[in-house]
Scaffold this motif. Structure first.
Motif, PDB file in Angstrom:
ATOM      1  N   SER A  45     -14.525  -6.350  -3.132  1.00 18.35           N
ATOM      2  CA  SER A  45     -14.418  -6.496  -4.581  1.00 18.35           C
ATOM      3  C   SER A  45     -15.771  -6.421  -5.259  1.00 18.35           C
ATOM      4  CB  SER A  45     -13.725  -7.818  -4.919  1.00 18.35           C
ATOM      5  OG  SER A  45     -13.613  -8.010  -6.314  1.00 18.35           O
ATOM      6  N   VAL A  46     -16.741  -7.206  -4.810  1.00 16.85           N
ATOM      7  CA  VAL A  46     -18.015  -7.283  -5.532  1.00 16.85           C
ATOM      8  C   VAL A  46     -18.906  -6.074  -5.280  1.00 16.85           C
ATOM      9  CG1 VAL A  46     -17.942  -9.806  -5.519  1.00 16.85           C
ATOM     10  CG2 VAL A  46     -19.294  -8.610  -3.786  1.00 16.85           C
ATOM     11  N   ASN A  47     -18.612  -5.304  -4.225  1.00 19.95           N
ATOM     12  CA  ASN A  47     -19.371  -4.080  -3.976  1.00 19.95           C
ATOM     13  C   ASN A  47     -18.652  -2.823  -4.465  1.00 19.95           C
ATOM     14  OD1 ASN A  47     -21.930  -4.755  -2.294  1.00 19.95           O
ATOM     15  ND2 ASN A  47     -20.318  -5.963  -1.308  1.00 19.95           N
ATOM     16  N   GLY A  48     -17.433  -2.983  -4.983  1.00 23.15           N
ATOM     17  CA  GLY A  48     -16.725  -1.852  -5.578  1.00 23.15           C
ATOM     18  C   GLY A  48     -16.148  -0.872  -4.582  1.00 23.15           C
ATOM     19  N   VAL A  49     -15.651  -1.388  -3.432  1.00 26.47           N
ATOM     20  CA  VAL A  49     -15.028  -0.518  -2.440  1.00 26.47           C
ATOM     21  C   VAL A  49     -13.639  -1.054  -2.106  1.00 26.47           C
ATOM     22  CG1 VAL A  49     -17.279   0.113  -1.496  1.00 26.47           C
ATOM     23  CG2 VAL A  49     -15.992  -1.757  -0.426  1.00 26.47           C
ATOM     24  N   VAL A  50     -12.921  -0.306  -1.297  1.00 24.90           N
ATOM     25  CA  VAL A  50     -11.603  -0.718  -0.821  1.00 24.90           C
ATOM     26  C   VAL A  50     -11.780  -1.549   0.441  1.00 24.90           C
ATOM     27  CG1 VAL A  50      -9.413   0.089   0.143  1.00 24.90           C
ATOM     28  CG2 VAL A  50     -10.451   1.300  -1.802  1.00 24.90           C
ATOM     29  N   GLY A  51     -11.105  -2.692   0.493  1.00 25.27           N
ATOM     30  CA  GLY A  51     -11.105  -3.514   1.701  1.00 25.27           C
ATOM     31  C   GLY A  51      -9.690  -3.919   2.029  1.00 25.27           C
ATOM     32  N   PHE A  52      -9.299  -3.765   3.284  1.00 30.87           N
ATOM     33  CA  PHE A  52      -7.923  -4.078   3.674  1.00 30.87           C
ATOM     34  C   PHE A  52      -7.910  -5.069   4.827  1.00 30.87           C
ATOM     35  CE2 PHE A  52      -3.832  -2.939   5.894  1.00 30.87           C
ATOM     36  CZ  PHE A  52      -3.014  -3.505   4.927  1.00 30.87           C
ATOM     37  N   LYS A  53      -7.351  -6.260   4.561  1.00 29.50           N
ATOM     38  CA  LYS A  53      -7.073  -7.239   5.606  1.00 29.50           C
ATOM     39  C   LYS A  53      -5.644  -7.012   6.071  1.00 29.50           C
ATOM     40  CE  LYS A  53      -5.243 -11.248   5.213  1.00 29.50           C
ATOM     41  NZ  LYS A  53      -4.354 -11.397   6.387  1.00 29.50           N
ATOM     42  N   PRO A  54      -5.450  -6.470   7.260  1.00 30.09           N
ATOM     43  CA  PRO A  54      -4.082  -6.192   7.711  1.00 30.09           C
ATOM     44  C   PRO A  54      -3.350  -7.444   8.147  1.00 30.09           C
ATOM     45  CG  PRO A  54      -5.651  -5.607   9.416  1.00 30.09           C
ATOM     46  CD  PRO A  54      -6.463  -6.055   8.224  1.00 30.09           C
ATOM     47  N   THR A  55      -2.080  -7.287   8.441  1.00 32.53           N
ATOM     48  CA  THR A  55      -1.312  -8.359   9.074  1.00 32.53           C
ATOM     49  C   THR A  55      -2.047  -8.831  10.326  1.00 32.53           C
ATOM     50  OG1 THR A  55       0.807  -7.499   8.277  1.00 32.53           O
ATOM     51  CG2 THR A  55       0.870  -8.917  10.222  1.00 32.53           C
TER      52      THR A  55
END
Length: 483
Positions: A183-193
């Motif tokens: 969020s704070v670096n302006g990229v996509v981050g995905f925490k999977p199941t």
């Protein structure tokens, strides 16, 4: 690392650069120019000297990732580099092993470009920590404004992707450590199941909540990386169901739509920052214009949830980290949490110059298995049965959304982290072990802010499709670093 960094104007462009040796070389050039020199982002701890050759071999072999480069958070083992978790106690933790998720990455044609800095011990050492700092790597800087924090604990991975130092990166999360830096670096981050990606040979905090996940500049790239790293691992019981839930996570992304999708807006988790609220309202309006059905949800997180979760993390940290340290084949000076505490005291000038180890010391006293079981039952019941699952079911919505967090705060080694505004709802997904995607939502005074999309267990592909659909209709401008 390059001994003489090239001038920025001499760098090969990485715009649209994915795989192959020329891209690997270009990314290494950017690391030398912007991470080692220039603004000295300190996002990358070490690079792989064979990355260019490996990228050529993977591309020529016709593998799915075609030699795309990936930076790996330095709590995940890779065979060519030590795995330090940011601590000088593990500077010699060269195990010669690939974590199974890294073996999967290589088999798919991905290339380990290097290791990224992190909040030391994944930000579980102190109540007074400063995110993005480690004894090994120092402070990671936010490439949008270098005096601002990159958030933890996957700070280096988030900053590196934002600064185009690699095609993508791998982060890890226990609660917020992928989504906040995204969020704070302006990229996509995905925490999977939890259980979709193996945790074997990853320096742990909690087997109940830990997971690795992709960080990238688009949802499609994050999904492509997830394709490579996901899979069951006999050594990690949590992954027993993973292969049954693996699909092509990139499928349907180009045409993903929000038409008719019921989405729950977590109105009490928007926070009190007026700029973030305005940006979120614009994102909701974009979704509504794209055909989504918006449902406002009135939810207050119970006070008991945070306390129960923390008890789980304390108990599991002592046991899980101890087991990892005891099992490392490297010649390291610590073999338990107690050893780590003693090492930090003996090397206080280096290891505790910024903050203490108050959480480590508390965790070392946690030996009550009955309390652990009760705390896990309580936290899971409040976060999932009476939290995320109940909200999805009672409101007949497919996803929950909220801002991920506020804009990056000033890095302050005196006062520590500054999470103001009661923004976000990531603990629900963290404790529940359910998927949580942060997609750039826009900017506040030049600083990025992410949109969180939460779904149910094993609904990873649907969450990614929702993120791609939002990405396509987003009207706000997402800030880019000006390096």
């Amino acid at each position: 690392m390059a001994s003489t960094p090239p001038a920025p104007e001499a760098l090969a462009s990485t715009d649209g650069c994915a795989g192959g040796p020329s891209c690997a070389a270009a990314y290494l050039g950017r690391i030398a120019a912007y991470d080692d020199a220039g603004p000295t982002l300190n996002a990358v701890i070490a690079t792989n000297p064979d990355a260019v050759a490996q990228a050529k071999a993977a591309r020529d072999a016709g593998l799915p990732l075609a030699g795309r480069t990936v930076l790996v958070k330095d709590n995940v083992e890779t065979s060519e580099l030590p795995t330090t978790a940011g601590s000088i106690a593990l500077a010699g933790n060269a195990t010669g092993r690939d974590a199974p998720l890294i073996a999967n990455l290589r088999a798919a044609g991905g290339v380990v470009l290097g290791k990224t800095n992190l909040s030391e011990w994944a930000n579980i050492r102190s109540f007074y920590s400063v995110s993005g700092w480690s004894g090994v790597g120092g402070f990671t800087k936010n490439p949008h404004l270098t005096g601002r924090n990159a958030c933890g604990s996957s700070s280096g991975s988030g900053a590196a992707v934002a600064a185009s130092l690699s095609w993508a990166a791998i982060g890890t999360e226990t609660d917020g450590s992928i989504t906040c830096p995204a969020s704070v670096n302006g990229v996509v981050g995905f925490k999977p199941t939890v259980g979709l990606v193996s945790r074997t040979h990853v320096v742990p905090i909690s087997h109940s909540q830990d997971t690795a996940g992709p960080m990238a500049r688009s949802v499609a790239d994050a999904a492509l990386l997830l394709n490579a790293i996901a899979g069951s691992d006999p050594a990690d019981p949590a992954t027993a169901e993973a292969n049954a839930h693996i699909t092509d996570f990139t499928a349907g992304l180009p045409d993903a739509s929000l038409q008719g999708v019921r989405i729950g807006v977590m109105k009490n988790q928007i926070g009190d920052n007026r700029d973030v609220t305005a940006l979120f309202e614009q994102a909701v309006a974009d979704m509504k214009a794209a055909g989504a059905e918006i449902v406002e949800i009135d939810y207050e997180e119970p006070e008991a949830l945070g306390g129960a979760e923390f008890m789980v993390l304390l108990h599991e940290l002592r046991a899980d980290l101890g087991a990892y340290l005891a099992g490392s084949p490297a010649d390291i000076p610590i073999r338990s949490l107690a050893d780590a505490i003693a090492f930090n005291k003996a090397h206080a000038d280096e290891e505790m110059a910024v903050f203490d180890q108050s959480i480590f010391e508390m965790a070392e006293t946690m030996t009550d298995d009955a309390m652990l079981a009760q705390s896990r039952e309580t936290s899971l019941r409040l976060a999932y049965d009476k939290g995320l699952k109940k909200l999805l079911t009672d409101n007949d919505v497919r996803f929950l959304i909220a801002p991920t967090t506020g804009p990056a705060w000033l890095t302050d080694p005196i006062l520590g982290d500054n999470f103001k505004g009661s923004i976000g709802t990531g603990t629900l997904a963290a404790v529940s072990g359910t998927p949580h995607l942060s997609v750039p939502m826009g900017g506040v005074k030049g600083l990025p802010v992410g949109l969180s999309i939460l779904g149910d267990r094993w609904d990873d592909a649907a969450v990614l499709r929702a993120g791609a659909a939002f990405e396509a209709v987003r009207t706000a401008t997402v800030p880019t670093p000006k390096l």
